[in-house]
Design a protein around this motif. Structure first.
Motif, PDB file in Angstrom:
ATOM      1  N   SER A  87       0.867  -1.213   0.046  1.00  0.00           N
ATOM      2  CA  SER A  87      -0.056   0.228   0.001  1.00  0.00           C
ATOM      3  C   SER A  87       0.907   1.146  -0.014  1.00  0.00           C
ATOM      4  O   SER A  87       1.085   2.065   0.847  1.00  0.00           O
ATOM      5  N   GLY A  88       1.584   1.261  -1.243  1.00  0.00           N
ATOM      6  CA  GLY A  88       2.595   2.639  -1.188  1.00  0.00           C
ATOM      7  C   GLY A  88       1.661   3.769  -1.142  1.00  0.00           C
ATOM      8  O   GLY A  88       0.831   4.108  -1.909  1.00  0.00           O
ATOM      9  N   PRO A  89       2.413   4.762  -0.496  1.00  0.00           N
ATOM     10  CA  PRO A  89       1.777   6.220  -0.453  1.00  0.00           C
ATOM     11  C   PRO A  89       1.860   6.984  -1.602  1.00  0.00           C
ATOM     12  O   PRO A  89       3.215   6.878  -2.014  1.00  0.00           O
ATOM     13  N   PHE A  90       0.682   7.575  -2.024  1.00  0.00           N
ATOM     14  CA  PHE A  90       0.866   8.630  -2.990  1.00  0.00           C
ATOM     15  C   PHE A  90       0.260   9.680  -2.441  1.00  0.00           C
ATOM     16  O   PHE A  90      -0.355   9.895  -1.283  1.00  0.00           O
ATOM     17  N   GLY A 126      -1.006   1.164 -19.838  1.00  0.00           N
ATOM     18  CA  GLY A 126      -2.385   1.428 -20.101  1.00  0.00           C
ATOM     19  C   GLY A 126      -2.657   2.695 -19.308  1.00  0.00           C
ATOM     20  O   GLY A 126      -4.063   2.721 -19.035  1.00  0.00           O
ATOM     21  N   LEU A 127      -1.613   3.462 -18.927  1.00  0.00           N
ATOM     22  CA  LEU A 127      -2.193   4.777 -17.929  1.00  0.00           C
ATOM     23  C   LEU A 127      -1.621   5.990 -18.643  1.00  0.00           C
ATOM     24  O   LEU A 127      -1.886   7.166 -18.112  1.00  0.00           O
ATOM     25  N   ASP A 128      -1.348   6.064 -19.795  1.00  0.00           N
ATOM     26  CA  ASP A 128      -1.022   7.323 -20.717  1.00  0.00           C
ATOM     27  C   ASP A 128      -2.206   8.056 -20.763  1.00  0.00           C
ATOM     28  O   ASP A 128      -1.841   9.232 -20.903  1.00  0.00           O
ATOM     29  N   GLY A 129      -3.389   7.755 -20.656  1.00  0.00           N
ATOM     30  CA  GLY A 129      -4.419   8.575 -20.646  1.00  0.00           C
ATOM     31  C   GLY A 129      -5.014   9.216 -19.290  1.00  0.00           C
ATOM     32  O   GLY A 129      -5.986   9.686 -19.379  1.00  0.00           O
ATOM     33  N   LYS A 130      -4.091   8.471 -18.191  1.00  0.00           N
ATOM     34  CA  LYS A 130      -4.674   8.928 -16.950  1.00  0.00           C
ATOM     35  C   LYS A 130      -3.813   9.860 -16.220  1.00  0.00           C
ATOM     36  O   LYS A 130      -3.843  10.397 -14.953  1.00  0.00           O
ATOM     37  N   VAL A 131      -2.630  10.543 -17.077  1.00  0.00           N
ATOM     38  CA  VAL A 131      -1.447  11.241 -16.109  1.00  0.00           C
ATOM     39  C   VAL A 131      -1.902  12.352 -15.611  1.00  0.00           C
ATOM     40  O   VAL A 131      -1.468  12.833 -14.442  1.00  0.00           O
ATOM     41  N   ARG A 132      -3.191  13.084 -16.012  1.00  0.00           N
ATOM     42  CA  ARG A 132      -3.456  14.371 -15.497  1.00  0.00           C
ATOM     43  C   ARG A 132      -4.452  14.158 -14.430  1.00  0.00           C
ATOM     44  O   ARG A 132      -4.919  15.079 -13.758  1.00  0.00           O
ATOM     45  N   GLN A 133      -5.146  12.961 -14.147  1.00  0.00           N
ATOM     46  CA  GLN A 133      -6.023  12.903 -13.222  1.00  0.00           C
ATOM     47  C   GLN A 133      -5.523  12.750 -11.958  1.00  0.00           C
ATOM     48  O   GLN A 133      -4.244  12.223 -11.584  1.00  0.00           O
ATOM     49  N   LEU A 134      -6.092  13.375 -10.813  1.00  0.00           N
ATOM     50  CA  LEU A 134      -5.648  13.359  -9.460  1.00  0.00           C
ATOM     51  C   LEU A 134      -5.527  11.814  -9.110  1.00  0.00           C
ATOM     52  O   LEU A 134      -6.656  10.949  -9.289  1.00  0.00           O
ATOM     53  N   PHE A 136      -6.655  10.122  -6.600  1.00  0.00           N
ATOM     54  CA  PHE A 136      -7.514   9.453  -5.803  1.00  0.00           C
ATOM     55  C   PHE A 136      -8.842   9.279  -6.674  1.00  0.00           C
ATOM     56  O   PHE A 136      -9.801   8.468  -6.405  1.00  0.00           O
ATOM     57  N   THR A 137      -8.830   9.609  -7.914  1.00  0.00           N
ATOM     58  CA  THR A 137      -9.877   9.377  -8.945  1.00  0.00           C
ATOM     59  C   THR A 137      -9.405   8.052  -9.611  1.00  0.00           C
ATOM     60  O   THR A 137     -10.520   7.484 -10.304  1.00  0.00           O
ATOM     61  N   LEU A 138      -8.226   7.613  -9.385  1.00  0.00           N
ATOM     62  CA  LEU A 138      -8.012   6.191 -10.263  1.00  0.00           C
ATOM     63  C   LEU A 138      -8.582   5.101  -9.397  1.00  0.00           C
ATOM     64  O   LEU A 138      -8.659   5.231  -8.302  1.00  0.00           O
ATOM     65  N   GLU A 142      -5.636   0.708 -11.284  1.00  0.00           N
ATOM     66  CA  GLU A 142      -4.796   1.718 -11.851  1.00  0.00           C
ATOM     67  C   GLU A 142      -3.602   2.164 -10.726  1.00  0.00           C
ATOM     68  O   GLU A 142      -2.661   2.538 -11.037  1.00  0.00           O
ATOM     69  N   MET A 143      -3.974   2.365  -9.577  1.00  0.00           N
ATOM     70  CA  MET A 143      -2.955   2.837  -8.525  1.00  0.00           C
ATOM     71  C   MET A 143      -1.925   1.934  -8.582  1.00  0.00           C
ATOM     72  O   MET A 143      -0.713   2.176  -8.391  1.00  0.00           O
ATOM     73  N   ARG A 144      -2.327   0.343  -8.765  1.00  0.00           N
ATOM     74  CA  ARG A 144      -1.460  -0.535  -8.511  1.00  0.00           C
ATOM     75  C   ARG A 144      -0.329  -0.366  -9.489  1.00  0.00           C
ATOM     76  O   ARG A 144       0.810  -0.670  -9.334  1.00  0.00           O
ATOM     77  N   ARG A 145      -0.931  -0.562 -10.746  1.00  0.00           N
ATOM     78  CA  ARG A 145      -0.015  -0.116 -11.785  1.00  0.00           C
ATOM     79  C   ARG A 145       0.991   1.119 -11.818  1.00  0.00           C
ATOM     80  O   ARG A 145       2.089   1.123 -12.207  1.00  0.00           O
ATOM     81  N   LEU A 146       0.334   2.251 -11.239  1.00  0.00           N
ATOM     82  CA  LEU A 146       1.173   3.404 -11.041  1.00  0.00           C
ATOM     83  C   LEU A 146       2.339   3.033  -9.898  1.00  0.00           C
ATOM     84  O   LEU A 146       3.245   3.676 -10.274  1.00  0.00           O
ATOM     85  N   GLN A 147       2.007   2.285  -9.106  1.00  0.00           N
ATOM     86  CA  GLN A 147       3.088   1.694  -8.190  1.00  0.00           C
ATOM     87  C   GLN A 147       4.273   0.984  -8.866  1.00  0.00           C
ATOM     88  O   GLN A 147       5.406   1.328  -8.422  1.00  0.00           O
ATOM     89  N   VAL A 148       3.832   0.220  -9.470  1.00  0.00           N
ATOM     90  CA  VAL A 148       4.842  -0.404 -10.334  1.00  0.00           C
ATOM     91  C   VAL A 148       5.745   0.333 -11.113  1.00  0.00           C
ATOM     92  O   VAL A 148       7.024   0.321 -11.031  1.00  0.00           O
ATOM     93  N   ILE A 149       4.909   1.593 -11.820  1.00  0.00           N
ATOM     94  CA  ILE A 149       5.706   2.266 -12.829  1.00  0.00           C
ATOM     95  C   ILE A 149       6.677   3.235 -11.858  1.00  0.00           C
ATOM     96  O   ILE A 149       7.711   3.391 -12.084  1.00  0.00           O
TER      97      ILE A 149
END
Length: 316
Positions: A87-90, A126-134, A136-138, A142-149
């Protein structure tokens, strides 16, 4: 060759504990390997990961990452370790891209230089269209994939994966596995991978560290562990579904050598003595008027070995 991770008589005891969280662990992980870390909850897995990434120091013994102390004040070794936390912090009120920018700065990376790699990873996950989203809206996946990135920024030589596919659907899980395999192929990344999905480690890791009560139980290839400790597994079907409970009761006489559980229209029997004890138990069932249908023996798995090594009462 210098090991990617070297642990020697590694001990960690927290204040107020009456036993070691990690007790006398010694092992080497070769560079470029994918190693699974498997154990029940409370086995010491998280404490071990914290010592490897320099977040906590050993009470006794030593751990080295590519020959250096991960907890050294310079932080140089620590910056070469990527970590995917459970549960990595963002910063939830910042866009996804800004969270990655902050991570790059923390790792001492120039954003202009790593931005092409960031874009490549965002597209791959598959997150290239989500980069401008806050953030908490993911969605959770999607948050899990962002953690890996985030963990992959700077292409660290050592990647610690703590439940990397938790919260992902089957497609997302396969996608993460494929990208991690590609990372190892292209960059020779060493991975220490822990998961509650035992099959995940069986499919993706060359060897598996099995720990329990802070101690090393086994360190071997998944197939070797399955063959040595998996025992035998049989699925027994009654002639009539209404006889399932009766069949379960009769086969349960094989305890404690055999583990017997009810499945969907069958009874599952596990244990080293399955092939020797099962025929007599089936004869007992038939003598009681319980019709016995097909008996299917299957190849033992890493999960079967895990149950043997740490006990059936584990919760992770």
């Amino acid at each position: 060759m210098t090991p990617a991770v070297h642990a020697h008589d590694l001990v960690k005891r927290y204040d107020g504990m009456d036993r070691d969280a990690v007790s006398g662990l010694s092992f080497d992980i070769e560079p470029g390997a994918a190693i699974g870390l498997l154990g029940p909850n409370g086995a010491g897995k998280t404490t071990l990961i914290k010592m490897i990434c320099g977040a906590t120091v050993p009470t006794r013994g030593a751990v080295e990452v590519f020959g250096a102390d991960p907890a050294a004040p310079s932080g140089a070794t620590k910056r070469g370790i990527g970590v995917v936390h459970q549960s990595g912090p963002f910063d939830m009120m910042l866009p996804a891209l800004d969270n990655l920018r902050i991570t790059a700065a923390y790792k001492g990376l120039r954003w202009r230089e790593v931005r092409p790699r960031v874009d490549e990873l965002l597209t791959a996950f598959g997150l290239d269209g989500k980069v401008r989203q806050l953030v908490f809206t993911l969605s959770g996946g999607e948050m899990r994939r962002l953690q890996v990135i985030r963990a992959l920024l700077g292409d660290p030589p050592l990647l610690l994966l703590d439940e990397p596919s938790a919260g992902l659907d089957v497609g997302g899980r396969l996608q993460v596995w494929s990208l991690l395999h590609e990372l190892r192929r292209r960059h020779g990344t060493t991975m220490l991978w822990t998961s509650h999905y035992v099959e995940e480690l069986e499919r993706n890791c060359q060897r598996v560290l099995v720990v329990n009560h802070g101690r090393l139980v086994e360190f071997a290839a998944p197939r070797e562990l399955a063959d040595r400790f998996g025992g035998q597994v049989a699925l027994v079907r009654p002639d009539s579904p209404r006889d399932t409970d009766g069949l379960l009761a009769v086969l349960g006489r094989g305890r404690p050598q055999l583990r017997v559980t009810a499945g969907d229209g069958h009874v599952e029997v596990r244990g080293q003595a399955t092939r020797t004890r099962l025929p007599a138990l089936l004869s007992d069932a038939e003598a009681l008027g319980i019709g016995v249908g097909p008996v299917e023996y299957r190849t033992p798995s890493l999960e079967d070995a895990f149950l043997t090594l740490v006990g059936a009462g584990h919760d992770g």
